[in-house]
Write an enzyme that holds these catalytic residues in place. Structure first.
Site: not given
Ligand code: BV8
Length: 231
Positions: A56, A96, A111, A119, A179-180, A204-206
């Protein structure tokens, strides 16, 4: 859009890509070089806090680089909020501060935020614009706690969920940008908006994982799509 009143906008890493910040799941994304399990879970922080802090710290240093500025998409959303007669809420998955710097005020970081630390002892949240190291003790408690990034890791509850659910239930228009659609619960918001009767649009880009759930989808870079959509 003339009859649309309440607008909810979900943003992801794609909206900040053209400001120079990496996305997560693109070929050159963050998860291509580092594993979620090593840097973005509470277990990772317990196992190796220095490694997580370094991950981070590097992203914070990059965000604080003067070359990283809000882009035309962030600016267009701030303009929409200013000019739109009804409520506009931006829910961002991004940690950000580019939406803030573009002028958006109605903003929820579900997030967390890279420029804040929390803390582990007393829960106090403080601004941080420098390196966080393990011995950064909190000034507010008896020094038992240390400062962690104030971000939501996998397995942790996203922030502001009650407020987000309420806004989705009242949305007339839901726009998902850059977002993906891989991460929940954010990826499920489009469904909630549809159930509330909102018109749903993906910019979205795609096509995202949830593209088929949207009434309308436009594909291309955010700096082109978002200003055109807001006009
Ligand atoms: C939770 C923060 C429960 C830190 C991140 C079903 C229900 C609930 C939970 C789950 C579920 N199934 C699975 C889960 C668990 C998990 C999850 O979803 N896992 C996934 C992988 C399957 N979810 C969690 O754990 C969440 N917590 O549900 O808690 C709970 C309930 C009660 C009590 C306790 C707990 C927490 C999820 C948050 C995790 N933290 N980030 C950090 O940033 O380091 S998430 C991480 O992915 C990223 O940080 C981001 O925020 C997030 C999403 O990613 P995107 O923003 O979509 O980015 P990505 O690269 O994937 O896509 C970018 C897109 O942009 C692409 O499509 C691309 O084509 C496009 N693009 C690119 N360039 C451009 C563009 N578009 C336009 N213009 C461009 N130029």
């Amino acid at each position: 859009m003339a009859d649309m009143q309440s607008i909810v906008i979900l943003t992801g890493a794609g909206i900040s890509r053209e400001s120079g910040l990496a996305t997560f799941r693109d070929a050159d994304g963050i998860w291509a070089t580092v594993r979620i399990e090593d840097v973005a879970t509470p277990e990772a922080f317990r196992r190796n806090p220095a490694r997580v802090q370094a991950f981070y710290n590097a992203r914070r240093r990059q965000l604080l680089d003067p070359a990283v500025q809000p882009n035309a998409a962030h600016i267009a959303l701030a303009r929409l909020e200013r000019d739109w007669p009804g409520p506009v809420l931006v829910v961002t998955q991004n940690i950000d501060d580019l939406h803030e710097r573009a002028g958006t005020r109605g903003l929820l970081h579900m997030h967390g935020e890279l420029l804040k630390a929390r803390c582990t002892g007393c829960g106090r949240v403080v601004p941080v614009t420098e390196e966080l190291t393990q011995d950064f003790a909190c000034a507010g408690c008896d020094g038992t706690g240390s400062l962690r990034p104030d971000v939501v890791w996998f397995g942790e509850m996203p922030m502001h969920m009650a407020e987000i659910e309420q806004a989705l239930a009242q949305a007339d228009l839901f726009v998902s940008i850059g977002t993906s659609g891989n991460v929940y619960p954010a990826a499920g918001f489009v469904d909630e908006a549809r159930r509330a009767g909102a018109r749903t649009v993906e910019l979205n880009l795609e096509p995202s994982e949830g593209a088929r759930l949207f009434d309308e989808a436009r594909h291309g870079p955010a700096t082109e799509l978002v200003p055109a959509f807001v006009e």
